[in-house]
Design a protein around this motif. Structure first.
Motif, PDB file in Angstrom:
ATOM      1  N   SER A  56      35.755  11.458   5.586  1.00  0.00           N
ATOM      2  CA  SER A  56      35.740  12.633   5.637  1.00  0.00           C
ATOM      3  C   SER A  56      35.960  13.606   4.181  1.00  0.00           C
ATOM      4  O   SER A  56      36.660  13.071   3.383  1.00  0.00           O
ATOM      5  CB  SER A  56      36.533  13.199   6.680  1.00  0.00           C
ATOM      6  N   ASP A  57      35.287  14.754   4.221  1.00  0.00           N
ATOM      7  CA  ASP A  57      35.447  15.528   3.058  1.00  0.00           C
ATOM      8  C   ASP A  57      37.052  16.291   3.016  1.00  0.00           C
ATOM      9  O   ASP A  57      37.254  16.868   1.939  1.00  0.00           O
ATOM     10  CB  ASP A  57      34.329  16.410   2.664  1.00  0.00           C
ATOM     11  N   SER A  58      37.276  16.463   4.367  1.00  0.00           N
ATOM     12  CA  SER A  58      38.616  16.755   4.490  1.00  0.00           C
ATOM     13  C   SER A  58      39.893  15.899   4.092  1.00  0.00           C
ATOM     14  O   SER A  58      39.921  15.203   4.663  1.00  0.00           O
ATOM     15  CB  SER A  58      39.010  17.397   5.842  1.00  0.00           C
ATOM     16  N   TYR A  59      40.538  16.463   3.020  1.00  0.00           N
ATOM     17  CA  TYR A  59      41.845  15.736   2.529  1.00  0.00           C
ATOM     18  C   TYR A  59      42.684  15.394   3.738  1.00  0.00           C
ATOM     19  O   TYR A  59      43.073  14.209   4.049  1.00  0.00           O
ATOM     20  CB  TYR A  59      42.487  16.444   1.619  1.00  0.00           C
ATOM     21  N   VAL A  60      43.065  16.198   4.666  1.00  0.00           N
ATOM     22  CA  VAL A  60      43.746  16.046   5.722  1.00  0.00           C
ATOM     23  C   VAL A  60      43.367  14.889   6.816  1.00  0.00           C
ATOM     24  O   VAL A  60      44.181  14.149   7.361  1.00  0.00           O
ATOM     25  CB  VAL A  60      44.473  17.482   6.497  1.00  0.00           C
ATOM     26  N   THR A  61      42.027  15.295   7.150  1.00  0.00           N
ATOM     27  CA  THR A  61      41.453  14.313   8.064  1.00  0.00           C
ATOM     28  C   THR A  61      41.350  12.870   7.466  1.00  0.00           C
ATOM     29  O   THR A  61      41.619  11.925   8.238  1.00  0.00           O
ATOM     30  CB  THR A  61      39.907  14.852   8.493  1.00  0.00           C
ATOM     31  N   LYS A  62      41.013  12.873   6.149  1.00  0.00           N
ATOM     32  CA  LYS A  62      40.843  11.498   5.711  1.00  0.00           C
ATOM     33  C   LYS A  62      42.246  10.736   5.803  1.00  0.00           C
ATOM     34  O   LYS A  62      42.246   9.626   6.072  1.00  0.00           O
ATOM     35  CB  LYS A  62      40.365  11.672   4.178  1.00  0.00           C
ATOM     36  N   ARG A  63      43.204  11.518   5.208  1.00  0.00           N
ATOM     37  CA  ARG A  63      44.663  10.690   5.248  1.00  0.00           C
ATOM     38  C   ARG A  63      45.027  10.278   6.689  1.00  0.00           C
ATOM     39  O   ARG A  63      45.687   9.458   6.810  1.00  0.00           O
ATOM     40  CB  ARG A  63      45.626  11.786   4.506  1.00  0.00           C
ATOM     41  N   GLN A  64      45.185  11.202   7.539  1.00  0.00           N
ATOM     42  CA  GLN A  64      45.436  11.048   9.002  1.00  0.00           C
ATOM     43  C   GLN A  64      44.696  10.006   9.550  1.00  0.00           C
ATOM     44  O   GLN A  64      45.300   9.021  10.169  1.00  0.00           O
ATOM     45  CB  GLN A  64      45.406  12.340   9.768  1.00  0.00           C
ATOM     46  N   SER A  65      43.356   9.830   9.291  1.00  0.00           N
ATOM     47  CA  SER A  65      42.586   8.875   9.655  1.00  0.00           C
ATOM     48  C   SER A  65      42.872   7.630   9.334  1.00  0.00           C
ATOM     49  O   SER A  65      42.819   6.567   9.908  1.00  0.00           O
ATOM     50  CB  SER A  65      40.972   9.424   9.523  1.00  0.00           C
ATOM     51  N   ILE A  66      42.868   7.529   8.026  1.00  0.00           N
ATOM     52  CA  ILE A  66      43.581   6.094   7.397  1.00  0.00           C
ATOM     53  C   ILE A  66      44.780   5.612   7.980  1.00  0.00           C
ATOM     54  O   ILE A  66      45.018   4.356   8.266  1.00  0.00           O
ATOM     55  CB  ILE A  66      43.526   6.353   5.665  1.00  0.00           C
TER      56      ILE A  66
ATOM     57  N   LEU B 201      39.342   3.222  -1.281  1.00  0.00           N
ATOM     58  CA  LEU B 201      40.394   4.186  -1.176  1.00  0.00           C
ATOM     59  C   LEU B 201      41.554   4.000  -1.951  1.00  0.00           C
ATOM     60  O   LEU B 201      42.130   4.935  -2.344  1.00  0.00           O
ATOM     61  CB  LEU B 201      40.938   3.980   0.529  1.00  0.00           C
ATOM     62  N   LEU B 202      41.611   2.907  -2.330  1.00  0.00           N
ATOM     63  CA  LEU B 202      42.568   2.508  -3.437  1.00  0.00           C
ATOM     64  C   LEU B 202      42.232   3.417  -4.634  1.00  0.00           C
ATOM     65  O   LEU B 202      43.253   3.632  -5.585  1.00  0.00           O
ATOM     66  CB  LEU B 202      42.999   1.016  -3.790  1.00  0.00           C
ATOM     67  N   ARG B 203      41.161   3.575  -5.212  1.00  0.00           N
ATOM     68  CA  ARG B 203      40.778   4.534  -6.196  1.00  0.00           C
ATOM     69  C   ARG B 203      40.719   5.992  -6.008  1.00  0.00           C
ATOM     70  O   ARG B 203      39.886   6.478  -6.980  1.00  0.00           O
ATOM     71  CB  ARG B 203      39.436   3.630  -6.829  1.00  0.00           C
ATOM     72  N   ASP B 204      41.051   6.327  -4.879  1.00  0.00           N
ATOM     73  CA  ASP B 204      40.742   7.971  -4.566  1.00  0.00           C
ATOM     74  C   ASP B 204      41.856   8.842  -5.814  1.00  0.00           C
ATOM     75  O   ASP B 204      42.694   8.185  -6.230  1.00  0.00           O
ATOM     76  CB  ASP B 204      41.348   8.182  -3.161  1.00  0.00           C
ATOM     77  N   ASP B 205      41.231   9.927  -5.634  1.00  0.00           N
ATOM     78  CA  ASP B 205      42.126  10.852  -6.531  1.00  0.00           C
ATOM     79  C   ASP B 205      43.704  11.230  -6.155  1.00  0.00           C
ATOM     80  O   ASP B 205      44.400  11.658  -6.682  1.00  0.00           O
ATOM     81  CB  ASP B 205      41.138  12.194  -7.109  1.00  0.00           C
ATOM     82  N   ARG B 206      43.524  11.241  -4.765  1.00  0.00           N
ATOM     83  CA  ARG B 206      44.710  11.816  -3.812  1.00  0.00           C
ATOM     84  C   ARG B 206      45.943  10.398  -3.795  1.00  0.00           C
ATOM     85  O   ARG B 206      45.213   9.599  -3.250  1.00  0.00           O
ATOM     86  CB  ARG B 206      44.466  12.196  -2.739  1.00  0.00           C
ATOM     87  N   LYS B 207      46.827  10.536  -4.282  1.00  0.00           N
ATOM     88  CA  LYS B 207      47.927   9.483  -4.125  1.00  0.00           C
ATOM     89  C   LYS B 207      48.106   9.191  -2.772  1.00  0.00           C
ATOM     90  O   LYS B 207      48.342   7.825  -2.354  1.00  0.00           O
ATOM     91  CB  LYS B 207      49.377   9.807  -4.832  1.00  0.00           C
ATOM     92  N   MET B 208      48.240  10.053  -1.819  1.00  0.00           N
ATOM     93  CA  MET B 208      48.622   9.558  -0.312  1.00  0.00           C
ATOM     94  C   MET B 208      47.267   9.076   0.369  1.00  0.00           C
ATOM     95  O   MET B 208      47.652   8.093   1.163  1.00  0.00           O
ATOM     96  CB  MET B 208      48.903  11.022   0.453  1.00  0.00           C
ATOM     97  N   VAL B 209      46.309   9.238  -0.275  1.00  0.00           N
ATOM     98  CA  VAL B 209      44.911   8.479   0.461  1.00  0.00           C
ATOM     99  C   VAL B 209      45.049   6.984  -0.091  1.00  0.00           C
ATOM    100  O   VAL B 209      44.884   6.328   0.472  1.00  0.00           O
ATOM    101  CB  VAL B 209      43.833   9.064   0.003  1.00  0.00           C
ATOM    102  N   GLN B 210      45.620   6.944  -1.379  1.00  0.00           N
ATOM    103  CA  GLN B 210      45.415   5.637  -2.007  1.00  0.00           C
ATOM    104  C   GLN B 210      46.810   4.662  -1.086  1.00  0.00           C
ATOM    105  O   GLN B 210      46.584   3.774  -1.051  1.00  0.00           O
ATOM    106  CB  GLN B 210      45.982   5.800  -3.387  1.00  0.00           C
ATOM    107  N   TYR B 211      47.958   5.540  -0.907  1.00  0.00           N
ATOM    108  CA  TYR B 211      48.954   4.831  -0.229  1.00  0.00           C
ATOM    109  C   TYR B 211      48.738   4.440   1.139  1.00  0.00           C
ATOM    110  O   TYR B 211      48.644   3.265   1.590  1.00  0.00           O
ATOM    111  CB  TYR B 211      50.251   5.788  -0.127  1.00  0.00           C
TER     112      TYR B 211
END
Length: 383
Positions: free
Chosen positions: A247-257, A289-299
């Motif tokens: 998703s383009d939404s940071y929150v949706t992306k992070r929650q979904s992962i 996802l490990l190379r995403d710009d956002r650290k919490m997405v990486q985590y």
């Protein structure tokens, strides 16, 4: 004179339900009628007092029981679920309270191990109520009150079953509990599949609430969901990966992962996890996802990636990707989120993955699957 003497008497629950039904129909046929909305709000407020009481007045089980019977007889819950977005703000809150109390209500000497009577009635006779509550996410005004009601109802596995297996389209009857076909793969037409759009394409508030309900459906009743995911694996994870994880939404992306990790690491979903980590495409998505710009997405992505690496029975496709990227991964992982110095478990997991990648063979190896009872150690090691 009789009129004046009757003014202070409380009305019977059946009368309140009937009046509410009539006013709902008026509001539905002709929205934005201030007088009708005001009268409807008063009726709903009175219903709330009956089911919840006040600081001065306790509830009467007989009155509540009578109101529950009247709402079912008038099909009032269905009308409320369809029109809640048309109600004023306070009336929507009252409707949420009324629904929640009625769904939980059990008459005296009712068997405690049985589903509440209204829950049983809905799943067997009026599942359209549940479908309409889900469609409340299509309107910003009704999204959150409908979400609260749905999560109250989802405490019962029969409700989750109806929402998962209903494939009706708008205007069609919803599936009854007795008509479920759990072994029949779905096509993505039912109300459950609409959650992907509600989460990904709605405003932040609607998306967040829809995701909370979506997560409740997928995590609360494990045996039910395990069977569902096994039957609809390709369709579900295709949608989940394409729409939510990317998703383009940071929150949706992070929650979904994060939710993906919870699903895969749940022991009840062992076979689903093994199917997911056999896919080279899924591994590529996690490495991205490990190379995403956002650290919490990486985590959060790391916690899915580790399942692929820790699996001792990797598929040839997964082995090939890890082997081809071995040198890059061995340089990348030691420096990955190295500022998380206070997270000893994360540090240990990174070290474990580095060691597993170092031990990879030079070429992919076909491996036979061990017996099911010996496989549970994989989940323990990864967790």
């Amino acid at each position: 004179m009789a009129f004046f003497f009757n003014r202070g008497r409380s009305r019977q629950p059946a009368d309140v339900a009937r009046s509410t039904k009539e006013l709902l129909l008026r509001v539905q046929e002709t929205p934005n009628l201030p007088k009708a909305e005001e009268d409807l709000a008063k009726q709903l407020s009175q219903m709330k007092v009956i089911v919840q009481g006040t600081q001065e007045v306790n509830t009467s089980p007989d009155q509540v029981h009578a109101l529950v019977q009247a709402t079912l007889q008038e099909d009032l819950l269905y009308d409320l679920s369809r029109t809640i977005h048309l109600l004023p703000f306070e009336a929507r809150k009252d409707t949420q309270t009324i629904f929640s109390h009625i769904l939980r209500f059990r008459p005296s000497n009712y068997a405690p191990d049985k589903d509440p009577p209204v829950i049983s009635y809905i799943v067997h006779h009026r599942p359209e109520i549940l479908v309409e509550l889900c469609r409340g996410y299509s309107e910003s005004q009704s999204a959150m009150p409908c979400g609260v009601i749905l999560r109250e109802a989802l405490k019962f596995d029969v409700v989750a079953a109806v929402l998962l297996y209903d494939q009706s389209k708008e205007g069609e009857p919803a599936v009854r509990l007795s008509d479920l076909k759990p072994n029949l793969p779905q096509k993505g037409d039912g109300v459950f599949w609409s959650f992907f759009d509600w989460i990904d394409k709605s405003s932040f508030e609607v998306s967040a609430d829809a995701f909370t309900t979506f997560r409740e459906i997928l995590t609360r009743h494990k045996n039910l969901v395990t069977a569902y995911l096994a039957t609809n694996y390709d369709l579900f994870f295709g949608q989940f990966n394409d729409v939510l994880v990317q998703s383009d939404s940071y929150v949706t992306k992070r929650q979904s992962i994060k939710l993906l990790g919870e699903i895969l690491l749940d022991r009840a979903n062992y076979n689903v996890m093994m199917a997911y980590v056999e896919s080279g495409d899924n591994l590529k998505l996690c490495m991205k996802l490990l190379r995403d710009d956002r650290k919490m997405v990486q985590y959060e992505g790391f916690h899915v990636f580790k399942v692929f690496v820790a699996n001792p029975n990797k598929s040839v496709a997964v082995q090939r990707i890890l082997i081809n990227n071995r040198d890059r991964l061995l340089r990348f992982l030691p420096k990955f989120l190295e500022d998380r110095t206070d997270d000893d478990q994360f540090t240990d997991e990174k070290s474990f993955l580095v060691r597993q990648i170092e031990l990879l063979p030079k070429e992919p190896v076909e491996r036979s699957r061990p017996a099911r009872e010996t496989q549970s150690g994989v989940n323990t090691a990864v967790a």
